[in-house]
Every structure is written in structure tokens, then in C-alpha cells.
Enzyme design. Structure first.
Site, PDB file in Angstrom:
ATOM      1  N   CYS A 362       0.800  -1.222   0.000  1.00  0.00           N
ATOM      2  CA  CYS A 362       0.000   0.000   0.000  1.00  0.00           C
ATOM      3  C   CYS A 362       0.837   1.278   0.000  1.00  0.00           C
ATOM      4  O   CYS A 362       0.431   2.285  -0.591  1.00  0.00           O
ATOM      5  CB  CYS A 362      -0.972   0.003   1.173  1.00  0.00           C
ATOM      6  SG  CYS A 362      -0.243  -0.444   2.759  1.00  0.00           S
ATOM      7  N   ARG A 391       7.023 -11.619   4.963  1.00  0.00           N
ATOM      8  CA  ARG A 391       6.525 -11.512   6.331  1.00  0.00           C
ATOM      9  C   ARG A 391       7.191 -12.581   7.181  1.00  0.00           C
ATOM     10  O   ARG A 391       7.294 -13.737   6.771  1.00  0.00           O
ATOM     11  CB  ARG A 391       5.003 -11.663   6.383  1.00  0.00           C
ATOM     12  CG  ARG A 391       4.264 -10.564   5.642  1.00  0.00           C
ATOM     13  CD  ARG A 391       2.761 -10.716   5.715  1.00  0.00           C
ATOM     14  NE  ARG A 391       2.091  -9.716   4.892  1.00  0.00           N
ATOM     15  CZ  ARG A 391       0.769  -9.668   4.690  1.00  0.00           C
ATOM     16  NH1 ARG A 391      -0.013 -10.575   5.253  1.00  0.00           N
ATOM     17  NH2 ARG A 391       0.239  -8.732   3.919  1.00  0.00           N
ATOM     18  N   GLN A 409       0.924 -11.164  -3.712  1.00  0.00           N
ATOM     19  CA  GLN A 409      -0.493 -10.858  -3.569  1.00  0.00           C
ATOM     20  C   GLN A 409      -1.028 -10.202  -4.840  1.00  0.00           C
ATOM     21  O   GLN A 409      -0.325  -9.430  -5.490  1.00  0.00           O
ATOM     22  CB  GLN A 409      -0.718  -9.889  -2.412  1.00  0.00           C
ATOM     23  CG  GLN A 409      -0.473 -10.461  -1.035  1.00  0.00           C
ATOM     24  CD  GLN A 409      -0.748  -9.416   0.032  1.00  0.00           C
ATOM     25  OE1 GLN A 409      -0.089  -8.390   0.086  1.00  0.00           O
ATOM     26  NE2 GLN A 409      -1.725  -9.672   0.872  1.00  0.00           N
ATOM     27  N   ASP A 411      -2.694  -7.625  -5.282  1.00  0.00           N
ATOM     28  CA  ASP A 411      -3.026  -6.505  -4.416  1.00  0.00           C
ATOM     29  C   ASP A 411      -3.496  -5.297  -5.228  1.00  0.00           C
ATOM     30  O   ASP A 411      -2.909  -4.972  -6.257  1.00  0.00           O
ATOM     31  CB  ASP A 411      -1.771  -6.125  -3.623  1.00  0.00           C
ATOM     32  CG  ASP A 411      -2.098  -5.565  -2.255  1.00  0.00           C
ATOM     33  OD1 ASP A 411      -3.289  -5.409  -1.955  1.00  0.00           O
ATOM     34  OD2 ASP A 411      -1.156  -5.300  -1.495  1.00  0.00           O
ATOM     35  N   HIS A 413      -5.234  -1.143  -4.672  1.00  0.00           N
ATOM     36  CA  HIS A 413      -5.680  -0.063  -3.807  1.00  0.00           C
ATOM     37  C   HIS A 413      -6.493   0.911  -4.642  1.00  0.00           C
ATOM     38  O   HIS A 413      -6.017   1.398  -5.666  1.00  0.00           O
ATOM     39  CB  HIS A 413      -4.483   0.620  -3.151  1.00  0.00           C
ATOM     40  CG  HIS A 413      -3.763  -0.283  -2.202  1.00  0.00           C
ATOM     41  ND1 HIS A 413      -2.747  -1.121  -2.606  1.00  0.00           N
ATOM     42  CD2 HIS A 413      -3.960  -0.520  -0.878  1.00  0.00           C
ATOM     43  CE1 HIS A 413      -2.330  -1.817  -1.568  1.00  0.00           C
ATOM     44  NE2 HIS A 413      -3.048  -1.482  -0.515  1.00  0.00           N
ATOM     45  N   LYS A 493     -12.730  -4.690   7.660  1.00  0.00           N
ATOM     46  CA  LYS A 493     -12.643  -5.381   6.378  1.00  0.00           C
ATOM     47  C   LYS A 493     -13.772  -6.392   6.215  1.00  0.00           C
ATOM     48  O   LYS A 493     -14.375  -6.849   7.189  1.00  0.00           O
ATOM     49  CB  LYS A 493     -11.298  -6.098   6.246  1.00  0.00           C
ATOM     50  CG  LYS A 493     -11.015  -7.103   7.361  1.00  0.00           C
ATOM     51  CD  LYS A 493      -9.667  -7.778   7.172  1.00  0.00           C
ATOM     52  CE  LYS A 493      -9.382  -8.776   8.297  1.00  0.00           C
ATOM     53  NZ  LYS A 493      -8.195  -9.605   8.046  1.00  0.00           N
ATOM     54  N   HIS A 539      -8.236  -1.184   0.363  1.00  0.00           N
ATOM     55  CA  HIS A 539      -7.219  -2.205   0.128  1.00  0.00           C
ATOM     56  C   HIS A 539      -7.986  -3.478  -0.219  1.00  0.00           C
ATOM     57  O   HIS A 539      -8.927  -3.845   0.498  1.00  0.00           O
ATOM     58  CB  HIS A 539      -6.394  -2.485   1.382  1.00  0.00           C
ATOM     59  CG  HIS A 539      -5.842  -1.286   2.073  1.00  0.00           C
ATOM     60  ND1 HIS A 539      -4.487  -1.071   2.219  1.00  0.00           N
ATOM     61  CD2 HIS A 539      -6.444  -0.234   2.710  1.00  0.00           C
ATOM     62  CE1 HIS A 539      -4.281   0.041   2.905  1.00  0.00           C
ATOM     63  NE2 HIS A 539      -5.459   0.571   3.216  1.00  0.00           N
TER      64      HIS A 539
END
Length: 666
Positions: A362, A391, A409, A411, A413, A493, A539
């Protein structure tokens, strides 16, 4: 097991309301005289056959034993053994019986805690040596003998000093530690069955006979006391229990099927990936077929995002630590991150600049947004990145592709004006629905709210974000469960829980609503009124971790991927070397048509080639023999049924493949 507050009840001869209907039906109260008898006695008089289907009761928010005597005015809801609460009671009692069996066979063993868990139960023991498979068999046999005796579970409330003295005399040091950790004024309860007594909140079954034929011990694993690696390693025995033999056998069948489908096993057999100690735990090495599978999935993702108005972006693997401090990750997520220091120049002899290896994508996306002035006409902006993140996961939780330390991911935004928020959330939910239909996954939704401990942002922003998600779910007529306190540290979320072919749930897609990071990074746009305004950020991921999703797909399909996703779609098998020339021609034409094909031209028996292709789970096999050569045709053999389609021209077969592939498109 941890104790619970005592249940206080007033006794009278007035009336109480007893709900006797099945769990799935509307409650229909039945009034009975409250004359000091237990619920078990009421039920035995009312319907003895039904007594075996009921294992506990609920009075208000309290779950109680059937040996309880309700107070006047209580509304009592009976808990059937095949309900979620009933199964928890059943499994809780099974854990106690298992602990008693262990103490009978291993008198020096110390018991710790033994809760009911999803689909089963466990109990941790401190023993001199690890349990063996033979020990597990002996413990289960002992449990069956205890169950046959049909002994009651007897509850007793005790004072703290009495409980401490009891467990000290028994040499149960862990129970003493648990009691000492409780508040001084917290009341305690014990449960006893036969000679075995345990510190426990309850409730329990009326007696052990309710467990006859409905439990099974499964495995043994190591577990640190209270999950702390600094503490002693214990032996954890896992078991399962269900309401009846049929449900137990179905579950055991699914467990065996899950073993066959284990993505780690199939990953080796299909030569998709490996995780090697010399490379590091939690880091996946993709082999050619696995890398191709992953590429196919990622290409699919890119196409789907581009057609929905997303822009593809890429951020660096590391960013300065100051940015992670600004975002709140350093304070709230640091234990999951990797950090390093880089010297800025050759003369720099100090420690250098600290960088954080990204655990999320992000921050770079917000930097892209802030790279120039934005107008309300630019919004919404949808940034998409197949971003690789790192991670730090504890070694004990790593599990094949499902839990790794480095993953990618899908991912995105979405930065939009507040008035655009509902439409963007609705579009994401529809995107999720379409993708889940393609893969054949039913799913459910959860709304995860603000964590109690680690979170950033004002109460007002959290309220706005949570309300936005609730409204989006409501406007789209979607049912959901609330998962209190499980939101991200920066916002609530919606989590999507898909269900695979074995009925197991997996959390993949998520939609997080964030008013906080746009504030921290001073994101803004010029509105139609000429003033600066603050946007909101969503997100979201659709598949989530690509590694995890591939692991789920391997198990969902048992390695037999649909044609569009199969790394190898067709295998050409020649009967003898005399047929190799036509076999090569068939393979070359398929490859030219965009079909992923391999030609097995080895001088091996045809039966062996077919078996190997079946083990490799190839969707189509083309056997090339004398008939195919002379007629310039192919005879496709299907993976699923192992049957052969009618002989046809290669052109017709290519049309067949293209039609099948087209049917799978979104």
C-alpha cells in the site's frame, strides 16, 4: 481446561419455559412445573428417546449441564448434540475422557489444558517421552472402556485454597499455575468422572456413554506450554468426535481424502514446487510446471484487472523505515517484518539507513498517488500490483504453500471520493463473485471490526469505514457474520471465506476500508468546488496470496486442473517408434495453435505411457498408432473417465479444445 464463573440459581416451585424443538425450527415453548428437579429429570419424564439427542442447555447466555436446576422464570433452550454448541460439549467431554485414559496408562503424566476445537479436541500432557502410534492406540482403547461404564460427569464448586491443595496433592503443577494466574475473587469449578478430576468450566455430557462409537484419536504433536518456545515442550494428542457414527465416518473419510489431496504431496508428485531447507524455511522454489501454472494464474489476473479499469503498477521491495513508521506498520506490525541497513555511499562508515522489506504494497501505491496533484475527475484510481511481499512467520506455523514467508499478492488499492465508495465496494464484491464461480468455490462473508489492542486512527474514522462496509453489504443483499476485533490495524474489512471440494473453509479475498492512511500520508484531491478534499482508500485482494491460492487449488482439484489452467493440456503418446513422425507433427500443430502439449516418443510400452500421463493428471491424451497415422486423425482419451472419444481430425480436436477454453472464460 480454564475454569469459569460459578452459575448461581434460585430454586422455586413456579413455572419455567422449556424449549424442546429442533435447532433448525422456530422455538415453541413448553411450560412445566419448576419443582426443584434437574433439567435431565424433566427431559427423562417428557421424552426419554429425545434425552439421547440433548447434551446441555442454555439459560440466557449461560451454557449449563442438564444436571442443573433452573431458577423460576428462566427460559431454557435445550442444546442438541449435533448443534455447534452441542458438538463443543461433546468434544469437551471427549477431551476429559482422553485425559483420564492417559492418566490411567501413564500415571506420571501431568495434564495441562484440553479444549474443544473445530472438528475435534486436543489435550496437552507433560510426559517423560513422546507418545508413539502404539501409545495412541492404547489410549483410544482405554477411552472406549471408560465410555462403556457410562459414568456421570459431576460438577463441584470449590474455594481457591481447596482447589490448590487438591492439585498440589495430585502433583498437577500446571493446574496450580492456572489457578494462581486467576483473579483472587474468581470462583472455581471442578468436574469429576470416576477417579479423574479436572479444573474445568464445563458444561459436560450427562455421562460418558454419550461418546460411545463417536470419537477417534488422530495424531500426536509437540506443543509448547502456553505457546511460548521458552516453556517446556508438551505432547498434544488430537482427536475428533461427532454426534453419531455416520457423521464421524464421513469426517474420517474426508480426512483420508485430504491426505490424498495434500498439496505438498501432489506438489512433489506433479513436480510443481519445492521448499528446501538449504534455501530457507517458508521460501518456495517453483519448478517449470509450477512456474507455468503460476504464470497462467497471474496472466488471468492481469487480463481481469485491465478489463475492469485497474492500472498496473510496481513498487520496490524495500522502503525507508521512516515510511513504515509513518504508516503505523513499524509500531503495529514490526514483529512480522524484516529490516536491513544500507550504507548510502562508500565513505559511510556508520550503521547506514534502515529499510523495511515490504510486508504490504500500500505504501508505494500512495506514493504514486501523491506524485502529482489529483482532481476529482481523476477518481477513482485503481492501482493493481502482483506484489511480492515478505513476512516473518514463526517456523511452527509454516505449512507448504499455505503459510510461507515470501509470497505474491494480487493486491490493489482504490483511491476514491467518499461518495464513490459504495459503488467501488459493490464492484469488488461482484469481481469476487465472478472469480469464485469460475473456480467452483461457494463462499461466505465476514465483517471484521476494529482490533481491541493494535489499531490506528480515530473512533470516528473507524465508525465511518465500518458503516461503509455494512451499507455496501446491505445494499447488495449479502448475508454476513461479524468477526469482532479481527480487522486490520488501519481499518475494518470484509473477508471472503471460500469452501473447497471437501467443504473446508479458506480465507482469501478481502476488502479493507481505510480512512486513516490517507490522512497520515496527506492524500488529497481538488474537488469540483476548487477546495482540497481527503479521499478514502480501499485495500483489496481477490485471490489473496498466489502461493496460498495455488495450494488451495491443488487440493480442491486434487491436482487435476481444468484445461485452461493445466500446465500441460495434451500429451501425445506414440505406440511405437514407427508412429513418431506423425506424433511430432500432431504435437507441432497443437503447439502452433497455442495448446500446451508434450510428445512422449519414448520406446516404452503404451500402457506405461498412459499410466504416467494419468498420474501426471493430463487433461487429454492422444494415442497415435497405425490407425491414426493412416487416417491422419487423433483419438482423444479423457483424464476424468479414462475413456476415449471418437476418432476425429486434428482440426476438429483443436476446435473442441478452443470451445472448452472459451466456456471457462469470464
Amino acid at each position: 481446561m480454564a475454569p469459569l464463573f460459578l452459575f448461581f440459581a434460585a430454586y422455586s416451585n413456579l413455572m419455567l419455559t422449556l424449549h424442546l424443538t429442533p435447532k433448525s425450527s422456530p422455538f415453541s415453548p413448553l411450560s412445566l412445573p419448576a419443582d426443584g428437579r434437574t433439567l435431565f429429570e424433566y427431559l427423562a419424564e417428557q421424552d426419554k428417546a429425545r434425552l439421547r439427542e440433548v447434551v446441555a442447555a442454555r439459560i440466557g447466555e449461560r451454557l449449563v449441564d442438564l444436571k442443573s436446576v433452573p431458577a423460576d422464570g428462566d427460559e431454557v433452550f435445550l442444546v442438541e448434540k449435533d448443534s455447534s454448541a452441542g458438538l463443543e460439549v461433546l468434544r469437551h467431554s471427549a477431551a476429559h475422557v482422553m485425559a483420564e485414559a492417559v492418566k490411567n496408562l501413564f500415571p506420571q503424566a501431568m495434564v495441562t489444558i484440553g479444549p474443544a476445537i473445530k472438528d475435534g479436541f486436543y489435550y496437552d500432557f507433560d510426559v517423560d517421552r513422546p507418545f508413539t502410534p502404539e501409545d495412541l492406540q492404547a489410549i483410544e482403547k482405554q477411552m472406549k472402556e471408560l465410555v462403556k461404564k457410562g459414568r456421570s460427569f459431576v460438577r463441584r464448586e470449590v474455594e481457591r485454597q481447596e482447589a490448590l491443595a487438591l492439585f498440589r496433592d495430585l502433583g498437577e503443577d500446571y493446574k496450580v499455575e492456572l489457578i494462581n494466574d486467576l483473579a483472587a475473587d474468581e470462583p472455581l469449578s471442578l468436574y469429576q468422572s470416576g477417579d479423574f478430576v479436572d479444573l474445568c468450566r464445563g458444561p459436560h455430557l450427562p455421562d460418558t456413554s454419550y461418546l460411545r462409537g463417536v470419537f477417534k484419536l488422530l495424531s500426536v504433536a509437540g506443543a509448547y506450554w502456553r505457546g511460548d518456545v521458552k516453556n517446556r515442550m508438551l505432547q498434544r494428542i488430537y482427536g475428533t468426535a461427532f454426534a453419531d457414527k455416520e457423521a464421524l465416518q464421513k469426517h474420517l473419510f474426508l480426512l483420508e481424502e485430504a491426505k490424498k489431496r495434500d498439496h505438498r504431496k501432489l506438489g512433489r508428485e506433479l513436480d510443481l514446487f519445492s521448499i528446501q531447507d538449504e534455501a530457507g524455511a517458508g521460501f518456495v522454489i517453483w519448478h517449470p510446471k509450477g512456474a507455468l501454472l503460476r504464470t497462467l494464474l497471474e496472466d488471468f489476473e492481469r487480463r481481469q484487472h485491465l478489463k475492469r479499469g485497474y492500472q498496473i503498477v510496481m513498487g520496490p521491495q524495500m522502503l525507508k523505515a521512516d515510511l513504515w513508521k509513518r504508516s503505523g506498520h513499524f509500531e503495529n506490525y514490526r514483529e512480522n517484518m524484516y529490516f536491513t541497513r544500507i550504507r548510502e555511499d562508500a565513505e559511510d562508515c556508520g550503521e547506514g539507513q534502515e529499510y523495511g522489506i515490504k510486508p504490504m504494497n500500500c505504501l508505494a501505491h500512495m506514493l504514486i498517488y501523491n506524485s502529482r496533484l489529483r482532481s476529482y475527475r481523476d477518481l477513482p484510481l485503481r492501482y493493481f500490483e502482483l506484489g511480492t511481499v515478505h513476512r516473518h512467520e514463526a517456523s511452527g506455523v509454516l505449512h507448504g504453500l499455505l503459510r510461507v514467508r515470501c509470497f505474491t499478492q494480487d493486491d490493489a488499492h482504490i483511491i476514491c471520493a467518499p461518495e464513490q465508495l459504495q459503488a467501488e465496494i459493490a464492484a469488488i464484491l461482484e469481481f469476487v463473485a465472478e472469480v469464485m464461480r469460475l473456480f467452483g468455490f461457494p463462499y461466505s462473508l465476514e465483517l471484521s471490526t476494529r482490533p481491541a489492542e493494535k489499531s490506528i486512527g480515530s473512533d470516528a474514522d473507524w465508525e465511518r469505514a465500518t458503516q461503509a462496509l455494512i451499507e455496501a453489504l446491505g445494499k447488495n443483499g449479502l448475508e454476513y457474520q461479524v468477526n469482532a476485533g479481527d480487522g486490520a490495524f488501519y481499518g475494518p474489512k470484509i473477508d471472503v471465506k471460500l469452501k473447497d471440494a471437501l467443504g473446508r473453509e479458506w480465507q482469501c479475498a478481502t476488502i479493507q476500508c481505510d480512512f486513516t492512511l490517507p490522512e497520515r500520508f496527506d492524500l488529497s484531491y481538488i474537488g469540483a468546488d476548487g477546495d482540497k478534499h481527503r479521499p478514502v482508500m480501499l485495500h483489496r485482494v481477490i485471490l489473496g496470496s498466489i502461493e496460498r491460492f495455488i495450494g488451495i487449488l491443488i487440493e480442491h482439484y486434487a491436482g487435476a486442473f481444468p484445461l485452461w489452467l493445466a500446465p500441460e493440456q495434451v500429451r501425445v503418446l506414440t505406440v511405437t517408434e514407427a508412429h513418431n513422425e506423425y506424433g511430432r507433427e500432431v504435437a507441432d500443430n497443437l503447439q502452433a495453435a497455442g495448446i500446451r502439449v508434450f510428445a512422449d516418443l519414448r520406446n516404452e510400452k503404451l500402457g506405461k505411457k498412459i499410466r504416467e500421463a494419468q498420474l501426471d493428471k493430463i487433461p487429454y491424451m492422444l494415442v497415435i498408432g497405425e490407425q491414426e497415422v493412416s487416417s491422419r486423425s487423433v483419438s482423444p482419451r479423457l483424464r476424468e473417465q479414462g475413456e476415449t472419444l471418437e476418432s476425429q481430425s486434428l482440426e476438429d480436436f483443436i476446435k473442441h479444445l478452443r470451445n472448452e477454453l472459451k466456456a471457462a472464460e469470464l
